[in-house]
Motif scaffolding. Structure first.
Motif, PDB file in Angstrom:
ATOM      1  N   VAL A 100       0.848  -1.196   0.000  1.00 31.86           N
ATOM      2  CA  VAL A 100       0.000   0.000   0.000  1.00 31.86           C
ATOM      3  C   VAL A 100       0.881   1.242   0.000  1.00 31.86           C
ATOM      4  O   VAL A 100       1.832   1.343   0.778  1.00 31.86           O
ATOM      5  N   ASP A 101       0.558   2.185  -0.883  1.00 30.75           N
ATOM      6  CA  ASP A 101       1.303   3.444  -0.957  1.00 30.75           C
ATOM      7  C   ASP A 101       0.644   4.528  -0.114  1.00 30.75           C
ATOM      8  O   ASP A 101       1.313   5.340   0.509  1.00 30.75           O
ATOM      9  N   ARG A 102      -0.699   4.527  -0.085  1.00 28.73           N
ATOM     10  CA  ARG A 102      -1.418   5.577   0.622  1.00 28.73           C
ATOM     11  C   ARG A 102      -2.815   5.096   0.981  1.00 28.73           C
ATOM     12  O   ARG A 102      -3.402   4.281   0.266  1.00 28.73           O
ATOM     13  N   LEU A 103      -3.320   5.600   2.108  1.00 31.59           N
ATOM     14  CA  LEU A 103      -4.658   5.248   2.559  1.00 31.59           C
ATOM     15  C   LEU A 103      -5.417   6.525   2.863  1.00 31.59           C
ATOM     16  O   LEU A 103      -4.918   7.408   3.577  1.00 31.59           O
ATOM     17  N   MET A 104      -6.630   6.662   2.308  1.00 31.35           N
ATOM     18  CA  MET A 104      -7.451   7.852   2.517  1.00 31.35           C
ATOM     19  C   MET A 104      -8.841   7.436   2.964  1.00 31.35           C
ATOM     20  O   MET A 104      -9.319   6.357   2.608  1.00 31.35           O
ATOM     21  N   GLY A 105      -9.490   8.305   3.721  1.00 36.47           N
ATOM     22  CA  GLY A 105     -10.847   8.010   4.138  1.00 36.47           C
ATOM     23  C   GLY A 105     -11.621   9.263   4.467  1.00 36.47           C
ATOM     24  O   GLY A 105     -11.037  10.296   4.817  1.00 36.47           O
ATOM     25  N   ARG A 106     -12.933   9.181   4.340  1.00 41.84           N
ATOM     26  CA  ARG A 106     -13.797  10.314   4.665  1.00 41.84           C
ATOM     27  C   ARG A 106     -15.086   9.759   5.272  1.00 41.84           C
ATOM     28  O   ARG A 106     -15.771   8.951   4.656  1.00 41.84           O
ATOM     29  N   ILE A 107     -15.367  10.171   6.523  1.00 42.83           N
ATOM     30  CA  ILE A 107     -16.510   9.648   7.261  1.00 42.83           C
ATOM     31  C   ILE A 107     -17.447  10.802   7.600  1.00 42.83           C
ATOM     32  O   ILE A 107     -17.027  11.813   8.165  1.00 42.83           O
ATOM     33  N   GLN A 108     -18.709  10.637   7.294  1.00 41.80           N
ATOM     34  CA  GLN A 108     -19.692  11.693   7.517  1.00 41.80           C
ATOM     35  C   GLN A 108     -20.097  11.755   8.985  1.00 41.80           C
ATOM     36  O   GLN A 108     -20.303  10.734   9.635  1.00 41.80           O
ATOM     37  N   ALA A 109     -20.199  12.991   9.520  1.00 40.73           N
ATOM     38  CA  ALA A 109     -20.624  13.170  10.907  1.00 40.73           C
ATOM     39  C   ALA A 109     -22.098  12.846  11.057  1.00 40.73           C
ATOM     40  O   ALA A 109     -22.905  13.145  10.171  1.00 40.73           O
ATOM     41  N   THR A 110     -22.472  12.239  12.171  1.00 43.34           N
ATOM     42  CA  THR A 110     -23.879  11.884  12.389  1.00 43.34           C
ATOM     43  C   THR A 110     -24.724  13.099  12.749  1.00 43.34           C
ATOM     44  O   THR A 110     -25.917  13.157  12.469  1.00 43.34           O
TER      45      THR A 110
END
Length: 335
Positions: A100-110
């Motif tokens: 793996v070169d890079r890990l990204m994530g985006r989580i919406q606030a409840t």
């Protein structure tokens, strides 16, 4: 993500075949020509063991926007497991990674559908931030603004930032292996200006207050051997400076950038300088000195030396001495 939901339902209802095979990553497709952040990647090109090349294999369920989700970007030339549905290559996605070169994530606030927790990790840097968007599913990265951000890198620098509604930094705290710096800013004319700076190092503490003209008004520096206080006017001209050491306290006052008085105090003596005048007090001596006169009081007596006329006035003047009293002069008048 409606298209992905429909795809999953379609696969489930029709009992479609899912095939997985090993492949080599030959290209990371960054979205340079799109509205997305050009550093983000959403698809890769892979080569099967038989030499067949499959382009635009998905790294994320939906590649049409930058809504919430997790993206793992493999290293180029690494091996992955790719999966297709019913042999349709346009439905291919990467299911497992070897490197793996890079890990990204985006989580919406409840609590707020326009607020997201966003992170990015690679071998050198970690970025964690809260971001706010115009819509719940934003397709334009330029409309996404930072609310708060945490950064950490391989050199052990750790940085925390808070921003206003126009992404101007309001407060920043920066940790390094040998220092900590905290800055509070004010926003004026859409520009961030430093107002308070606190800096901590192994053997130094510094506090600076800055006015709206970006001029330091108050600066305090503390080291193991000395503490210095400095006050300046709105133009940055020094008005007063005080220095404290283990055995000495010194205060200096300035006018128009020039010294007008200085006071120095330690366990042995006290010195006060006012222009051309000076007083010196020690354990066994007091000395007052002007430009043309000196008054000295010590264990031997009182000495008054002046190059000008000496005048003593009073309703009653009494001089007493147990020894010989001598008054000399070219002309002595006692009335």
């Amino acid at each position: 993500m409606g298209n992905i939901t429909d795809l999953i339902k379609d696969v489930s209802s029709k009992n479609q075949t899912i095939e997985t095979f090993a492949a080599k990553v030959i290209e990371i497709n960054k979205e340079i020509t799109s509205l997305y952040n050009p550093e983000d990647a959403y698809t890769v090109n892979i080569m099967r063991a038989d030499g067949a090349i499959i382009k635009n294999v998905r790294l994320k369920a939906s590649i049409l926007d930058v809504e919430q989700g997790i993206i793992t970007i493999p290293k180029k030339d690494s091996w992955v497991l790719a999966t297709t549905i019913d042999g349709v290559e346009t439905r291919a996605f990467i299911s497992e990674f070897s490197e793996v070169d890079r890990l990204m994530g985006r989580i919406q606030a409840t609590s707020d559908p326009k607020l997201f927790f966003d992170y990015s990790i690679d071998g050198s840097n970690l970025h964690i931030r809260y971001i706010k968007t115009d819509t719940q599913s934003e397709s334009d990265e330029t409309k996404i603004i930072d609310v708060a951000k945490i950064e950490f890198d391989k050199d052990k620098n750790f940085k925390i930032s808070y921003f206003d509604e126009k992404e101007k930094p309001l407060a920043i705290t920066h940790f390094s292996p040998n220092s900590l710096t905290t800055t509070f800013n004010s926003i004026e004319n859409n520009e961030s200006k430093e107002r308070l700076n606190l800096s901590l190092k192994e053997e130094e503490v510094s506090i600076k207050f800055t006015n709206k003209n970006s001029t330091v008004n108050n600066h305090t520096t503390i080291t193991p051997l000395e503490t210095i206080f400095s006050l300046k006017d709105d133009q940055g001209v020094e008005k007063q400076k005080t220095s404290l050491t283990n055995n000495n306290v010194e205060s200096i006052f300035f006018k128009d950038g020039s010294q007008i008085s200085r006071t120095s105090l330690n366990e042995f003596r006290s010195v006060v300088i006012l222009g051309d005048n000076m007083s010196w007090v020690s354990k066994d001596k007091l000395e007052l000195k002007s430009k043309e006169s000196i008054l000295t009081i010590d264990s031997t007596g009182i000495t008054f030396d002046s190059q000008k006329e000496i005048i003593m006035k009073g309703d009653s003047i009494k001089i007493e001495a147990t020894g010989t009293t001598t008054i000399n002069g070219e002309s002595v008048n006692i009335n």
